[in-house]
Write an enzyme that holds these catalytic residues in place. Structure first.
Site, PDB file in Angstrom:
ATOM      1  N   ARG A 178      39.496 -28.559  -8.410  1.00  0.00           N
ATOM      2  CA  ARG A 178      38.269 -28.334  -9.178  1.00  0.00           C
ATOM      3  C   ARG A 178      38.362 -26.978  -9.872  1.00  0.00           C
ATOM      4  O   ARG A 178      38.996 -26.051  -9.351  1.00  0.00           O
ATOM      5  CB  ARG A 178      37.053 -28.361  -8.241  1.00  0.00           C
ATOM      6  CG  ARG A 178      35.703 -28.310  -8.942  1.00  0.00           C
ATOM      7  CD  ARG A 178      34.578 -28.281  -7.925  1.00  0.00           C
ATOM      8  NE  ARG A 178      33.270 -28.407  -8.565  1.00  0.00           N
ATOM      9  CZ  ARG A 178      32.109 -28.306  -7.926  1.00  0.00           C
ATOM     10  NH1 ARG A 178      32.091 -28.075  -6.622  1.00  0.00           N
ATOM     11  NH2 ARG A 178      30.957 -28.433  -8.578  1.00  0.00           N
ATOM     12  N   HIS A 212      41.413 -28.920   4.858  1.00  0.00           N
ATOM     13  CA  HIS A 212      41.308 -27.837   3.879  1.00  0.00           C
ATOM     14  C   HIS A 212      42.536 -26.933   3.927  1.00  0.00           C
ATOM     15  O   HIS A 212      42.559 -25.893   3.265  1.00  0.00           O
ATOM     16  CB  HIS A 212      40.067 -26.980   4.154  1.00  0.00           C
ATOM     17  CG  HIS A 212      38.769 -27.627   3.774  1.00  0.00           C
ATOM     18  ND1 HIS A 212      38.590 -28.356   2.618  1.00  0.00           N
ATOM     19  CD2 HIS A 212      37.558 -27.616   4.401  1.00  0.00           C
ATOM     20  CE1 HIS A 212      37.335 -28.776   2.547  1.00  0.00           C
ATOM     21  NE2 HIS A 212      36.696 -28.351   3.606  1.00  0.00           N
ATOM     22  N   GLY A 269      35.101 -31.349  -3.771  1.00  0.00           N
ATOM     23  CA  GLY A 269      34.878 -32.784  -3.813  1.00  0.00           C
ATOM     24  C   GLY A 269      35.262 -33.519  -2.549  1.00  0.00           C
ATOM     25  O   GLY A 269      35.438 -34.738  -2.563  1.00  0.00           O
ATOM     26  N   THR A 270      35.356 -32.802  -1.439  1.00  0.00           N
ATOM     27  CA  THR A 270      35.766 -33.418  -0.181  1.00  0.00           C
ATOM     28  C   THR A 270      34.823 -34.530   0.256  1.00  0.00           C
ATOM     29  O   THR A 270      35.260 -35.634   0.602  1.00  0.00           O
ATOM     30  CB  THR A 270      35.822 -32.355   0.939  1.00  0.00           C
ATOM     31  OG1 THR A 270      36.307 -31.128   0.418  1.00  0.00           O
ATOM     32  CG2 THR A 270      36.710 -32.824   2.075  1.00  0.00           C
ATOM     33  N   LYS A 313      24.623 -29.907  -6.231  1.00  0.00           N
ATOM     34  CA  LYS A 313      24.388 -30.395  -7.592  1.00  0.00           C
ATOM     35  C   LYS A 313      25.374 -31.467  -8.019  1.00  0.00           C
ATOM     36  O   LYS A 313      25.010 -32.401  -8.721  1.00  0.00           O
ATOM     37  CB  LYS A 313      24.442 -29.229  -8.585  1.00  0.00           C
ATOM     38  CG  LYS A 313      23.236 -28.299  -8.540  1.00  0.00           C
ATOM     39  CD  LYS A 313      23.274 -27.304  -9.699  1.00  0.00           C
ATOM     40  CE  LYS A 313      22.043 -26.429  -9.728  1.00  0.00           C
ATOM     41  NZ  LYS A 313      22.072 -25.474 -10.865  1.00  0.00           N
ATOM     42  N   GLY A 314      26.634 -31.319  -7.655  1.00  0.00           N
ATOM     43  CA  GLY A 314      27.629 -32.315  -8.028  1.00  0.00           C
ATOM     44  C   GLY A 314      27.902 -32.376  -9.520  1.00  0.00           C
ATOM     45  O   GLY A 314      28.048 -33.461 -10.080  1.00  0.00           O
ATOM     46  N   TRP A 328      37.886 -33.960   9.792  1.00  0.00           N
ATOM     47  CA  TRP A 328      38.802 -32.862   9.517  1.00  0.00           C
ATOM     48  C   TRP A 328      39.744 -32.726  10.701  1.00  0.00           C
ATOM     49  O   TRP A 328      39.311 -32.626  11.851  1.00  0.00           O
ATOM     50  CB  TRP A 328      38.020 -31.561   9.325  1.00  0.00           C
ATOM     51  CG  TRP A 328      37.485 -31.367   7.950  1.00  0.00           C
ATOM     52  CD1 TRP A 328      38.179 -30.952   6.856  1.00  0.00           C
ATOM     53  CD2 TRP A 328      36.145 -31.588   7.500  1.00  0.00           C
ATOM     54  NE1 TRP A 328      37.347 -30.904   5.743  1.00  0.00           N
ATOM     55  CE2 TRP A 328      36.094 -31.283   6.119  1.00  0.00           C
ATOM     56  CE3 TRP A 328      34.974 -32.007   8.140  1.00  0.00           C
ATOM     57  CZ2 TRP A 328      34.930 -31.384   5.370  1.00  0.00           C
ATOM     58  CZ3 TRP A 328      33.818 -32.118   7.393  1.00  0.00           C
ATOM     59  CH2 TRP A 328      33.801 -31.800   6.028  1.00  0.00           C
ATOM     60  N   PHE A 360      26.403 -39.308  -7.181  1.00  0.00           N
ATOM     61  CA  PHE A 360      25.873 -38.171  -6.425  1.00  0.00           C
ATOM     62  C   PHE A 360      24.463 -38.465  -5.916  1.00  0.00           C
ATOM     63  O   PHE A 360      24.119 -38.148  -4.776  1.00  0.00           O
ATOM     64  CB  PHE A 360      25.882 -36.924  -7.311  1.00  0.00           C
ATOM     65  CG  PHE A 360      25.595 -35.659  -6.557  1.00  0.00           C
ATOM     66  CD1 PHE A 360      26.562 -35.059  -5.782  1.00  0.00           C
ATOM     67  CD2 PHE A 360      24.341 -35.063  -6.633  1.00  0.00           C
ATOM     68  CE1 PHE A 360      26.288 -33.884  -5.074  1.00  0.00           C
ATOM     69  CE2 PHE A 360      24.061 -33.901  -5.945  1.00  0.00           C
ATOM     70  CZ  PHE A 360      25.045 -33.305  -5.162  1.00  0.00           C
TER      71      PHE A 360
END
Length: 287
Positions: A123, A101, A47-48, A251-252, A78, A222
């Site tokens: 997640r 990350h 979900g970043t 897809k989300g 990042w 989304f």
């Protein structure tokens, strides 16, 4: 190409040599945080990009220009990638927004001294695995996933870029100074986005009126993000990602692993999960 050809090992974790060269990691290790910085931390595919849409909109009071005019990788960079050192982050006004990350024990010294705010998104690891399986095939600097069962064992053993999902989550859940960390899950955000936005806004000390939260929620659907060229990575350098193989925003949804894993593979995943997470007290919504 193999892990030995494409990856280096940094603090026990695989990283892409192309994206995380030594000079980028040196910049990261020497980076100076401010107390009011906001860092979105995730294990990849958790979900970043969604959070990189949400946080700027909240901090801007819902101004759509905050996500419609600057590419996602520049608006919330990042910290550890090679391009970041060129962005002159020390000149950005507060509150600055970053993403990472990295595992908790990989954070640089300034992080532990300054104690900026962290939004940590988790997640369901089976969906993380599923998204990674498709995603790794589209990134030109990563080892291709190969056969599904082979990639499954690599993932569960932490032999993939950014290492073990289990270690990542357990490390951040065990972090000190938890009052500066907001723990939230991808599944919670899907189930009730407006409530999740309200939680994030309160944590960032930026409470917003209901109508503003509603507009932000619409912007962060989304379907809306897939249309936003500044967020869907359609403008990303072609040497970085080949979206003809898998879209960056795919897809989300939650539960897509059910279409990929066999019953036997899912049972094996569950057995490994149960063993590795047996001492974790946090109540995950997917348990």
């Amino acid at each position: 190409m193999t892990e030995a050809e494409l990856y280096s090992v940094y603090k026990g974790v695989y990283l892409s040599k192309a994206i995380y060269p030594p000079e980028a990691l040196k910049y990261y290790e020497e980076f100076s945080f401010r107390k009011d910085d906001v860092i979105i931390v995730t294990y990849p595919r958790s979900g970043t990009i969604w959070a990189k849409e949400i946080v700027p909109l909240i901090l801007s009071g819902g101004d759509p220009a905050s996500v419609g005019t600057v590419p996602s990788w520049h608006r919330v960079p990042w910290l550890e990638v090679w391009t970041t050192r060129k962005l002159k982050l020390e000149q950005r006004p507060s509150p600055r927004m970053f993403a990472s990350h990295f595992h908790y024990n990989m954070m640089p010294p300034s992080f532990f001294k300054t104690k900026p705010k962290v939004i940590y998104i988790m997640r369901n690891p089976k969906d993380v695995f599923t998204s990674s399986y498709y995603f790794f095939g589209s990134l030109l600097h990563l080892v291709k996933p190969g056969p599904l069962n082979e990639f499954l064992h690599k993932f569960l053993d932490g032999k993939v870029m950014f290492g073990s999902w289990f270690d990542h989550v357990k490390g951040w859940l065990s972090a000190e100074d938890k009052d500066r960390i907001l723990y939230i899950s991808y599944e919670e955000m899907i189930a009730d986005l407006k409530n999740s936005l309200s939680r994030i806004a309160q944590f960032l000390e930026k409470p917003l009126e209901a109508d503003v939260l509603k507009k932000i929620a619409e912007q962060c659907l989304f379907s809306s993000m897939k249309k936003n060229k500044m967020s869907n990575y359609s403008e990303a350098p072609r040497e970085f990602v080949d979206q003809s193989k898998s879209e960056f925003l795919r897809k989300g949804i939650a539960g897509d692993w059910k279409k990929l894993l066999t019953e036997e593979e899912a049972e094996h995943f569950d057995a490994v999960y149960k063993e590795k997470m047996k001492d974790v007290k946090y109540k995950f919504v997917w348990d």
